[in-house]
Design a protein around this motif. Structure first.
Motif, PDB file in Angstrom:
ATOM      1  N   ILE A   1     -13.048   3.221  -4.780  1.00 50.41           N
ATOM      2  CA  ILE A   1     -12.672   2.603  -3.805  1.00 50.41           C
ATOM      3  C   ILE A   1     -14.152   1.068  -3.145  1.00 50.41           C
ATOM      4  CG2 ILE A   1     -11.730   1.970  -1.088  1.00 50.41           C
ATOM      5  CD1 ILE A   1     -10.678   4.443  -1.665  1.00 50.41           C
ATOM      6  N   ARG A   2     -14.718   1.281  -3.362  1.00 46.63           N
ATOM      7  CA  ARG A   2     -15.770   0.780  -3.086  1.00 46.63           C
ATOM      8  C   ARG A   2     -16.704   0.034  -4.061  1.00 46.63           C
ATOM      9  NH1 ARG A   2     -20.011   2.239  -1.480  1.00 46.63           N
ATOM     10  NH2 ARG A   2     -20.291   0.452   0.182  1.00 46.63           N
TER      11      ARG A   2
ATOM     12  N   ARG B   1      -5.726   3.286  -6.818  1.00 47.78           N
ATOM     13  CA  ARG B   1      -7.322   3.176  -7.749  1.00 47.78           C
ATOM     14  C   ARG B   1      -7.020   5.329  -7.121  1.00 47.78           C
ATOM     15  NH1 ARG B   1     -10.889  -1.067  -6.482  1.00 47.78           N
ATOM     16  NH2 ARG B   1     -10.902  -2.042  -8.762  1.00 47.78           N
ATOM     17  N   VAL B   2      -6.374   5.381  -6.296  1.00 48.21           N
ATOM     18  CA  VAL B   2      -7.079   6.995  -5.420  1.00 48.21           C
ATOM     19  C   VAL B   2      -5.498   7.185  -5.925  1.00 48.21           C
ATOM     20  CG1 VAL B   2      -6.190   9.064  -3.852  1.00 48.21           C
ATOM     21  CG2 VAL B   2      -7.402   6.738  -3.296  1.00 48.21           C
TER      22      VAL B   2
ATOM     23  N   SER C   1       0.770  -0.809  -0.086  1.00 51.32           N
ATOM     24  CA  SER C   1      -0.569   0.080   0.212  1.00 51.32           C
ATOM     25  C   SER C   1       1.179   1.272   0.293  1.00 51.32           C
ATOM     26  CB  SER C   1      -0.645  -0.082   1.091  1.00 51.32           C
ATOM     27  OG  SER C   1      -1.897  -0.957   1.111  1.00 51.32           O
TER      28      SER C   1
ATOM     29  N   SER D   1      -6.812  -0.087  -3.765  1.00 50.80           N
ATOM     30  CA  SER D   1      -7.220   1.374  -2.802  1.00 50.80           C
ATOM     31  C   SER D   1      -6.288   1.893  -3.602  1.00 50.80           C
ATOM     32  CB  SER D   1      -8.031   1.120  -1.731  1.00 50.80           C
ATOM     33  OG  SER D   1      -8.523   0.429  -1.535  1.00 50.80           O
TER      34      SER D   1
ATOM     35  N   SER E   1     -17.172  -0.866  -8.660  1.00 48.55           N
ATOM     36  CA  SER E   1     -16.658  -1.493  -9.860  1.00 48.55           C
ATOM     37  C   SER E   1     -17.414  -1.157 -10.741  1.00 48.55           C
ATOM     38  CB  SER E   1     -15.388  -2.413  -9.497  1.00 48.55           C
ATOM     39  OG  SER E   1     -16.420  -3.439  -9.300  1.00 48.55           O
TER      40      SER E   1
ATOM     41  N   ALA F   1     -12.414   9.119  -6.237  1.00 50.84           N
ATOM     42  CA  ALA F   1     -12.045   7.954  -6.397  1.00 50.84           C
ATOM     43  C   ALA F   1     -12.613   7.082  -4.972  1.00 50.84           C
ATOM     44  CB  ALA F   1     -10.509   8.065  -6.166  1.00 50.84           C
ATOM     45  N   LEU F   2     -13.063   7.998  -4.225  1.00 52.59           N
ATOM     46  CA  LEU F   2     -13.312   7.349  -2.749  1.00 52.59           C
ATOM     47  C   LEU F   2     -14.534   6.684  -2.891  1.00 52.59           C
ATOM     48  CD1 LEU F   2     -13.975  10.216  -0.625  1.00 52.59           C
ATOM     49  CD2 LEU F   2     -12.556   8.527  -0.775  1.00 52.59           C
TER      50      LEU F   2
END
Ligand code: ATP
Ligand code: MG
Lengths: 270, 649
Positions: free
Chosen positions: B408-409, B510-511, A115, B507, B411, B404-405
């Motif tokens: 993250i959850r 993705r951000v 991460s 995550s 798709s 992006a939030l």
């Protein structure tokens, strides 16, 4: 049961529910390092669900997952992978638009990057060297060096299975969950597969938990077997004990083909 | 309490229709797995058809209604079913692009044919007072709307319980995987549900048009109300979907009472459905959302790379041409400057959709944020041009992080829906705030750079500034794509699961990619406002976002990462400058239609060659039968275009 030194994966009292349906029912098992543990059972017994719960893709209703002595029940899938848990998929999860070498390398890169935003963007030269070495070795061990530059989408099922195996090999995981890795392989490929698995366990000292319908393969390569039926553990013992068990035979009634392969049917089940 | 009654009445009347539209959408989504972004466009087409028949051709309204609902609806349903059937095996992203393409096509056609001016739609239902509740007059039209909504809902309910096809449909809505097991023929179930769905859409279209004034965009946006309703029903429950529509209608209407007067908040009532949509997308656990059709694996780009001479030669030739452009194109230079700016927009969009397989339907919003922010930084805060450019990129990048939030959850489809809601929210509320464009119609302005020898007023000098930024962007993005992050992004398009289970914190990835994409889109917005001097919010609407996606899909069907961005910019900006007939409407039709086609054939499952071969073979057979002179695939290609175009007829 297992000492702290060879503690691989321990599943404690695991229950998985889909809506009202119980897919895994208070399952307990332990797959130590340096050994090949088999997890078998008829279709729909809950094997894949168990794997998904172990690798963190699915939240169990109750129970704990202990990886290398650490409770990882509340950790995400990526965190578990970084702690050394690798897996393959019954429905293979490959990067189909990429080459075999890229597929294999990416597992190692993913572990290195984790991460960390910076490390996700670029690798250090040292990491890159490690990736290259691991990729070459994994391709070599799995016998697919010749396929390195082929795009995965164009490969046969058997070859893809080997790519998935090479990927977890390169990922340098301590504990592997393999979900029906030999389905789609022919007999010769299957045997070769068994040899690779044994080498992994004996040379690198990793632990493997194997789900497999090919009973011959299971019986020859596994040190120990767990048998699931309707989500519950119905038997636990060596392959020889499993073959002899009437409980297991009863569970497999109706899947004679499997029985025959395991050499059980001729002992008069039907 | 009493003064709320009129708003509740209006809300119930419109909400009932939203619910009806939502029912059609949910039904078709559940039975086919294809979420139809063009659902509202079909409603719009029906309303325009009614308008033509009733107003232009003076038909008696019931006759016009029968044709535009009872004939057009089922026909549209049949075409949609055909399209959906060809798409089920495609990638999720492809499916989204295909129905978005259809939306663009239909809306473009309606604008092109009817003009973009708003027309008042006749209130064909009787507007006399039906009765009064607590002193509030309820018109017959309102009564009929509610009755039709409730009646259709009940009719559907009975149909789903009493008929064989209906029972099979209900089983499928509850568990689509069981379709094969119900014993009913799957094709019949799907055809039935598309017919019902599109008929409901048409019915909604003609009933709601009198309250909206006839405008293709407004009507197509109706689908957003339906999106909200379907989201409340969690994409599965039909009763909840209908109820959701009613709730959205009432809440939006009541909100009008409280907010319209207050400054700056007048946009709120209109955004109730987007807010509902976004909220539902943000709070619903991903596993509760049903999985539609489509596979996740299989990014479009293959591992094949062009031969080395091409790889080195092409950029050199292109670079030489771009350097020479100011001396070649004369007064059309601004067109090329703008096109170059759009190259950046397309590159950044491509990074999201093509490379990482995440469909974003809010890309124009980033450019809009960039343009407005740049104006504030350079004019209000007095930042130097270059500093303003970078700062704008950073601010827009942060907006990207917000988007992006949901990524993250969510798709696939649900991410696309959340971004669409985000884009609409930006367009209707946030753009109007003082933070961005403010409430003035003219929007905001900015100047061109004064950097050493570069002369601010000179179009040629500024062209080279843009060219420099574009080159830097190309280099940066090509490097990014070839670096580790690029491999992760490509891997993400193929199998996010494989990346997660090998240890990648997805995550974060993705951000990063949303932030990077937004950064560059913001820079493009800043360059754009410097180029044209003044930008108003209508330049960067969510419709523009869809248009960009369509253009990129068309260009991307033929070419790689960098080339497709140039090609798309050429198609969107340069092409119309040379062909006077190519208006935005025509582009919308072209991109939309071609995007549908490209989606159908470019997904690996079918490629141009096999399609041409197959069509050729079919044509040969047809020719053999009818003994017509032998023709070849250009005709075939046109046939496909006609089939795709059939949706609007
Ligand atoms: N996502 C899901 N939702 C609902 N039920 C599921 C889901 N996945 C699995 N099941 C059900 O849970 C039970 C266990 O499934 P699982 O896939 O774990 O079995 P398995 O032992 O891996 O079977 P197989 O040998 O066929 O791979 C089955 O009855 C299956 O139908
Ligand atoms: Mg399984």
């Amino acid at each position: 049961m297992t000492g702290a030194t060879d503690a691989g994966l321990d599943v404690v009292d695991l229950t998985v529910r889909y809506g009202g349906q119980v897919a895994v029912d208070r399952l307990g098992l332990s797959a130590p390092l340096g050994r090949l543990t088999g997890l078998i059972g008829p279709n729909g017994a809950g094997k894949t669900s168990t794997f998904n719960a172990c690798s963190g893709l699915l939240r169990p209703s109750s129970g704990r997952i202990v990886l290398l002595g650490e409770d990882v029940t509340r950790k995400g899938a990526a965190a578990r992978a970084r702690r050394g848990l690798g897996r393959t998929f019954q429905r293979m999860e490959l990067f189909t638009s990429m080459t075999v070498a890229e597929n294999v390398a990416l597992a190692r890169e993913a572990r290195q990057a984790g991460s960390n935003p910076l490390r996700q963007q670029v690798a250090t030269p040292r990491q890159w060297a490690a990736v290259q070495a691991a990729t070459a070795e994994a391709l070599e061990v799995c016998g697919i060096t010749g396929l390195a530059d082929r795009v995965v989408g164009a490969l046969s099922t058997g070859q893809r299975r080997l790519v998935e195996l090479a990927r977890v090999y390169a990922g340098d995981f301590r504990m592997l969950l393999l979900d029906e890795p030999s389905s789609g392989l022919d007999k010769a490929e299957s045997e070769r597969f068994g040899t690779i698995l044994r080498t992994l366990v004996s040379d690198r000292g990793i632990g493997i938990l194997l789900v497999e319908h090919d009973m011959e393969l299971v019986m020859t390569v596994c040190d120990e077997l767990y048998v699931l039926d309707f989500g519950a553990l119905i038997f636990h013992g060596t392959p020889a004990e499993t073959k002899a068990s009437p409980v297991v035979r009863a569970a497999y009634l109706g899947s004679e083909a499997v029985m025959e392969a395991a050499g059980l049917a001729e002992r008069g089940v039907g | 309490m009493r003064e709320l009654v009129p708003f509740v009445v209006i809300g119930l009347a419109s909400g009932s229709l939203y619910g009806l539209a939502g029912l059609g959408l949910a039904l078709t989504y559940r039975t086919s797995g294809i979420f139809n972004f063009a659902h509202g466009a079909i409603a719009a087409a029906a309303a325009y058809l009614f308008f033509t028949l009733h107003v232009s051709m003076h038909w008696w309204w019931p006759a016009a209604a029968v044709v535009s609902v009872g004939v057009f609806g089922p026909l549209a349903g049949l075409v949609m079913e055909r399209l959906a059937r060809s798409l089920v095996a495609a990638r999720t992203a492809t499916i989204i692009v295909a129905t978005v393409g259809l939306l663009l096509f239909i809306q473009g056609f309606l604008y092109w044919h009817y003009g973009s001016a708003q027309r008042s739609f006749p209130e064909f239902l009787p507007t006399a007072a039906a009765f009064r509740i607590t002193g509030v007059t309820v018109t017959w039209a309102q009564v009929i709307n509610v009755t039709v909504g409730v009646g259709s809902f009940l009719g559907l309910y009975v149909f789903l319980r009493r008929t064989r096809v209906g029972v099979a449909m209900r089983a499928v809505v509850a568990a689509p995987d069981l379709l094969a097991l119900t014993g009913a023929r799957p094709a019949r179930v799907r055809i039935a549900s598309w017919i019902v769905g599109c008929t409901f859409a048409s019915l909604t279209g003609i009933l709601i048009a009198p309250t909206l004034t006839l405008n293709a965009a407004l009507l197509s946006a109706l689908v957003v109300q339906a999106f909200g309703a379907v989201a409340i029903g969690l994409f599965t429950s039909l009763p909840l979907t209908y109820l959701g529509g009613v709730v959205i209608g009432v809440v939006a209407s009541v909100a009008t009472k409280y907010l319209s007067a207050r400054h700056g908040l007048s946009g709120i009532p209109g955004v109730v459905p987007f807010l509902v949509l976004i909220t539902m997308m943000m709070v619903t656990p991903g596993r509760k959302l049903p999985r539609g059709a489509g596979r996740f694996e299989g990014a479009r780009e293959s591992g094949r790379r062009p031969p080395r001479p091409v790889l080195i030669g092409a950029p050199l030739v292109a670079g030489a041409f771009l350097l020479a452009v100011p001396h070649l194109v004369g007064t059309r230079l601004p067109v090329y400057s703008t096109a170059l700016i759009f190259v950046i927009i397309f590159l950044s969009l491509s990074l999201l959709t093509r490379v990482s397989g995440q469909i974003s339907l809010a890309h124009a919003a980033f450019a809009g944020v960039g343009a407005a922010t740049f104006s504030h930084f350079t004019l209000d805060s007095g930042y130097p041009w270059l500093v303003g450019l970078v700062a704008t990129g950073v601010v827009t990048g942060l907006v990207g992080v917000i988007l992006a939030l949901p990524a993250i959850r969510l798709s696939g489809l649900y991410l696309a829906l959340a971004t669409y809601g985000f884009g609409l929210l930006m367009e209707t509320v946030v753009f109007q705030s003082w933070l961005l464009f403010g409430s003035q119609v003219n929007g905001v302005s900015a100047r061109r750079p004064e950097l050493g020898p570069i002369h601010a007023g000179s179009a040629t000098d500024y062209y080279y500034v843009i060219l420099a930024v574009v080159s830097a962007t190309c280099v940066a993005l090509v490097l990014l794509r070839r670096a580790r992050l690029g491999r992760f992004l490509r891997g993400m398009a193929d199998s996010p699961t494989a990346l997660i289970t090998t240890g990648l914190g997805l995550s974060i990835t993705r951000v990063i990619v949303f932030a990077a994409s937004a950064f560059f889109a913001g820079v493009a917005g800043a360059l754009f406002i410097s180029q044209v001097g003044q930008v108003s919010p209508v330049t960067f609407t969510s419709y523009s976002s869809l248009l960009y996606l369509g253009a990129l899909t068309v260009a991307g069907a033929f070419s790689g990462f960098v080339t497709s961005a140039f090609l798309a910019a050429g198609l969107l900006v340069v092409f119309p400058a040379y062909l006077s007939g190519v208006t935005v409407e025509v582009q919308s039709m072209l991109f939309g239609g071609t995007a549908v086609l490209a989606a159908l054939v470019s997904d690996g499952a079918v490629d141009w060659k096999t399609l041409a071969a197959r069509l050729g073979a079919r044509l040969d057979r047809a020719i053999a039968r009818t003994d017509v002179r032998r023709r070849r695939s250009p005709v075939a290609a046109r046939n496909v275009a006609a089939a795709a175009a059939g949706a609007e007829r």
